[in-house]
Design an enzyme around this catalytic site. Structure first.
Site, short mmCIF file in Angstrom:
data_model
loop_
_atom_site.label_atom_id
_atom_site.label_comp_id
_atom_site.label_asym_id
_atom_site.label_seq_id
_atom_site.Cartn_x
_atom_site.Cartn_y
_atom_site.Cartn_z
N ASN A 178 18.15 -9.11 -1.40
CA ASN A 178 17.45 -8.40 -2.48
C ASN A 178 17.69 -9.20 -3.76
OD1 ASN A 178 16.56 -6.69 -4.47
ND2 ASN A 178 18.10 -5.08 -4.10
N TRP A 179 16.65 -9.87 -4.21
CA TRP A 179 16.80 -10.73 -5.40
C TRP A 179 16.83 -9.92 -6.69
CZ3 TRP A 179 13.78 -16.05 -5.00
CH2 TRP A 179 14.38 -16.83 -4.00
N LYS A 180 16.51 -8.62 -6.61
CA LYS A 180 16.47 -7.78 -7.82
C LYS A 180 15.57 -8.46 -8.86
CE LYS A 180 20.83 -5.81 -6.41
NZ LYS A 180 22.11 -5.19 -6.77
N HIS A 238 16.55 2.28 -3.85
CA HIS A 238 17.76 1.54 -4.26
C HIS A 238 18.47 2.34 -5.35
CE1 HIS A 238 20.43 -1.52 -5.81
NE2 HIS A 238 20.24 -2.18 -4.68
N GLU A 286 19.81 1.47 -7.98
CA GLU A 286 19.44 1.08 -9.35
C GLU A 286 18.17 1.80 -9.77
OE1 GLU A 286 19.69 -3.14 -8.64
OE2 GLU A 286 21.86 -2.95 -8.46
N GLU A 304 24.67 1.63 0.67
CA GLU A 304 25.17 0.80 -0.43
C GLU A 304 25.97 1.67 -1.39
OE1 GLU A 304 22.57 -2.95 -0.95
OE2 GLU A 304 21.64 -1.36 -2.10
N GLY A 308 27.59 -5.38 -6.93
CA GLY A 308 27.80 -6.32 -8.04
C GLY A 308 29.20 -6.31 -8.62
N SER A 362 28.39 -6.14 -2.52
CA SER A 362 29.33 -7.27 -2.58
C SER A 362 29.56 -7.94 -1.24
CB SER A 362 30.67 -6.82 -3.20
OG SER A 362 30.48 -6.43 -4.56
N GLY A 396 22.76 -8.70 -2.38
CA GLY A 396 22.20 -8.95 -3.71
C GLY A 396 22.52 -10.36 -4.18
N GLY A 397 23.54 -10.49 -5.02
CA GLY A 397 23.87 -11.76 -5.66
C GLY A 397 23.95 -12.94 -4.71
P1 13P Z 1 25.40 -7.24 -4.49
O1 13P Z 1 25.39 -7.93 -3.15
O2 13P Z 1 25.08 -8.16 -5.63
O3 13P Z 1 26.63 -6.41 -4.68
O4 13P Z 1 24.15 -6.21 -4.46
C1 13P Z 1 24.02 -5.34 -3.38
C2 13P Z 1 22.70 -4.67 -3.50
O5 13P Z 1 22.48 -3.83 -4.36
C3 13P Z 1 21.64 -5.09 -2.55
O6 13P Z 1 20.54 -4.23 -2.61
#
Ligand code: 13P
Length: 249
Positions: free
Chosen positions: A10-12, A93, A95, A163, A169, A208, A229-230
Site C-alpha cells: 500500500n503506497w498510500k 483502511h 487512515e 492492521e 508506521g 510495520s 506500507g513503508g
Molecule cells: P506500515 O507498513 O508503513 O506500518 O503501514 C501499514 C499499513 O497501513 C498498510 O496498509
C-alpha cells in the site's frame, strides 16, 4: 485449509511516475516466488501507468466510492478502477476510517461495490492502542469484521487485513501470540458470517511489516499474507518480504 499467501503493498499518498521503476524488481521477485501472490496499490493516478509498465503485476487501488456513478466530486467508482486496470482495492483502511470518518456500514458498501465491479476487496480492520490497553481489541476487531464484510462474499472476492492502528508506521508490532489470537478470532468470525467460504478467505497482517520481521509474522497460523506500507515503496525492502512469504509457504 491451504491458502496462497498474498503480499500486498500500500503506497498510500506516496510515489510518482519515476517510482514505478521500483516495480521491475518486485515483478522479478514475484516471478521467482510463484507460491505467493503479489500486488501493489499505488495512488489512483499511477494505476494505469503501473499496469502499462508491468502488465503481469496485480495493481490495486486504495479506496473506491460505494456508488457506481453520480454527483460525487472527487470520488472514484470501482468500475473506473477496473477500467484503469486495477484488480483489487483496499477499503476501510484505518487512515480513512479516521481521516474520512468511514463507518463499518460505509466500508461494507464499498466492498460490495468493489466486488460488483469484479475487483477483490481488501477490507481493513484494527484496534487503536487505547482499545487494546482496555482489553477490547478482539471484540472491536471482530465487530468491525462483522460490520464491514459483505455477507455473501466468496474467498475469491474478499481479503481481510488486520492492521492494529498503533502498529502502522511506528516500527512496533504485536507479539506473535497476539497476532495468532487475533487472526484466530477473525477466522472464527469469518466462518460464522460467511459459512463455507470462511475457511478460504485470506487474512493479512499489516503494521510495520519489514524484511526482518516478515518471515516470523507470515509463519503464524491464519496469517495468509501481509499488507505492507513503508516497506513496499522500494524493491530493496519489499522483495525480502515476498521471499519471506514464499519461505513459509
Ligand atoms: P506500515 O507498513 O508503513 O506500518 O503501514 C501499514 C499499513 O497501513 C498498510 O496498509
Amino acid at each position: 485449509m491451504a491458502r496462497r499467501k498474498l503480499i500486498a503493498g500500500n503506497w498510500k499518498m506516496n510515489g510518482n511516475l519515476a517510482a514505478l521503476a521500483e516495480l521491475q524488481g518486485i515483478v522479478d521477485a514475484a516471478a521467482a516466488n510463484p507460491k505467493v501472490d503479489v500486488a501493489i496499490c499505488p495512488p489512483f493516478t499511477l494505476i494505469a501507468p503501473a499496469v502499462a509498465a508491468q502488465p503481469a503485476l496485480a495493481i490495486g487501488a486504495q479506496d473506491c466510492h460505494e456508488k457506481a456513478s453520480g454527483a460525487h466530486t472527487g470520488n472514484i467508482s470501482a468500475a473506473m478502477l477496473s477500467e484503469a486496470g486495477a484488480k483489487l482495492v483496499i477499503v476501510g483502511h484505518s487512515e480513512r476510517r479516521a481521516d474520512q470518518f468511514e463507518s463499518d456500514a460505509l466500508v461494507q458498501a464499498k466492498a460490495v461495490a468493489a466486488i460488483g465491479a469484479g475487483l477483490i476487496a481488501i477490507v481493513c480492520v484494527g484496534e487503536t492502542e487505547a482499545q487494546r490497553d482496555a482489553g477490547e481489541a478482539i471484540a472491536i476487531v471482530t465487530g468491525q469484521v462483522r460490520g464491514s464484510i459483505p455477507a455473501d462474499a466468496t474467498a475469491e472476492q474478499l481479503v481481510v487485513a488486520y492492521e492494529p492502528v498503533w502498529a502502522i508506521g511506528t516500527g512496533r508490532t504485536p507479539t506473535v501470540q497476539d497476532v495468532a489470537d487475533m487472526h484466530a478470532a477473525i477466522r472464527a468470525t469469518l466462518n460464522e458470517t460467511l459459512g463455507a467460504a470462511g475457511p478460504a478467505v485470506r487474512i493479512l497482517y499489516g503494521g510495520s511489516v519489514k524484511p526482518d520481521n516478515a518471515r516470523e509474522l507470515l509463519a503464524v497460523n491464519d496469517v495468509d499474507g501481509a499488507l505492507v506500507g513503508g516497506a513496499s515503496l522500494t524493491a530493496a525492502q519489499f522483495v525480502p518480504i515476498i521471499e519471506g512469504g514464499a519461505a513459509v509457504s
